[in-house]
Design an enzyme around this catalytic site. Structure first.
Site, mmCIF file in Angstrom:
data_model
loop_
_atom_site.group_PDB
_atom_site.id
_atom_site.type_symbol
_atom_site.label_atom_id
_atom_site.label_comp_id
_atom_site.label_asym_id
_atom_site.label_seq_id
_atom_site.Cartn_x
_atom_site.Cartn_y
_atom_site.Cartn_z
ATOM 1 N N SER A 143 0.903 -1.335 0.103
ATOM 2 C CA SER A 143 -0.058 0.018 -0.132
ATOM 3 C C SER A 143 0.997 1.236 0.063
ATOM 4 C CB SER A 143 -0.745 0.118 1.177
ATOM 5 O OG SER A 143 -1.662 1.368 1.411
ATOM 6 N N TYR A 156 -1.581 -0.282 10.392
ATOM 7 C CA TYR A 156 -1.737 -0.979 9.271
ATOM 8 C C TYR A 156 -0.441 -0.308 8.308
ATOM 9 C CZ TYR A 156 -3.693 -1.161 4.400
ATOM 10 O OH TYR A 156 -4.105 -1.632 3.031
#
Length: 250
Positions: A143, A156
Site C-alpha cells: 500500500s 496498518y
C-alpha cells in the site's frame, strides 16, 4: 507475453475487491486459479462464476491470520496440483482507524498477523512448490500507506512497510531459484477497506485534492499490473515496488 496457460495461481483475499479483480485477470489469461479467503460459501459461488466464464478455479477457505489454516491450504494445493507458479499475497485487514497511541496489542497483533505474518508464512510454505515448477512469481499487495502514512492508519502502515521490505528480502534471497518477487502499492481504490473515505464526500475530496488523477481507483486498475508481474511480460521485474495511486505520492 501476457498468456498464463498451464500456470497455477493462488490468490488470497480473492472473494472481493482487488483480490477478485486480480483473479479475473489471471484467469482470463489462462491460469488455473486457487481462490482463498475466509468463507468457503463465497469461494464456491465465485468458483462457479469463473467456471461459467470458462476459467478453471477452485476455492479453499483459509484465514490468512491463522497459520494452521495456511498449512492446510498449502497441503491441499500440493496434493491436488503438485506445484504452484504464482502467489498473490492480497489478503489484508484494518478493522478500525485508530491513532497509534491508542492501538491495543490485540488490534496490532491482528493487523500484523493478517497483513504481514500471514504473507511471510504463506510465501515460506509455497517456496518449495514454486521451486518444483522451476521458479515463479510472488506478488505482494502492499500500500502507499507503507510509504506515506495517513492519520489513524499507523498499525496498518507499519504492516505494509514490512510487506515492502519482505518483498525486497524474498526477491534477493529467492532470485537464484528463478522466483521473482514484486510489490504493488495501491493508492485509494474503491473497496470495502477504503469505504470510510470514498463514502464520505468531504474525505474523498480531500484525497482527490492530493492526486493528479482526479478520481478514485478501481480494483481493475491493480489487476493489470498484477498480470504484468505474473506473466512473461514482467520477466525482468523483481524487487520492484510499484505505486498505483493516481499520482497521490508525487
Amino acid at each position: 507475453m501476457f498468456e498464463l496457460n498451464d500456470k497455477i495461481a493462488l490468490v488470497t483475499g480473492a472473494s472481493k475487491g482487488i483480490g477478485e479483480a486480480i483473479a479475473w485477470a489471471l484467469g482470463k489469461a489462462g491460469a488455473t486459479l486457487i481462490l482463498s479467503s475466509r468463507k468457503q460459501a463465497a469461494l464456491d459461488e465465485l468458483s462457479q462464476t469463473f467456471a461459467q466464464a470458462g476459467i478453471k478455479a477452485i476455492g479453499i477457505a483459509a484465514n490468512t491470520g491463522n497459520m494452521a489454516d495456511l498449512e492446510n491450504l498449502v497441503a491441499q494445493i500440493k496434493n491436488q496440483f503438485g506445484g504452484l507458479d504464482i502467489l498473490v499475497n492480497n489478503a489484508g485487514t484494518n478493522p478500525q482507524m485508530t491513532p497509534i497511541a491508542e492501538v491495543s496489542l490485540p488490534l496490532y497483533d491482528k493487523i500484523m498477523d493478517v497483513n504481514l505474518k500471514g504473507a511471510f508464512y504463506l510465501s515460506q510454505l509455497v517456496y518449495p512448490l514454486l521451486q518444483s515448477r522451476g521458479g515463479g512469481s510472488i506478488i505482494n499487495i502492499a500500500s502507499i500507506e507503507g510509504i506515506t502514512p495517513s492519520a489513524g492508519l499507523g498499525a496498518y502502515s507499519i504492516s505494509k512497510a514490512g510487506m515492502i521490505m519482505l518483498t525486497k528480502v524474498m526477491a534477493n534471497e529467492w532470485g537464484k531459484d528463478k522466483i521473482r518477487v514484486n510489490a504493488i502499492c495501491p493508492g485509494y481504490i474503491k473497496t470495502k477497506l477504503t469505504e470510510a473515505v470514498w463514502a464520505d464526500e468531504q474525505k474523498l475530496q480531500a484525497v482527490l485534492n492530493q492526486q493528479i488523477i482526479q478520481e478514485i481507483g478501481k480494483p481493475q486498475d491493480i489487476a493489470g499490473i498484477a498480470l504484468l508481474l505474473a506473466s512473461e511480460a514482467g520477466a525482468y521485474f523483481t524487487g520492484s515496488i510499484i505505486q498505483v495511486d493516481g499520482g497521490f505520492t508525487v
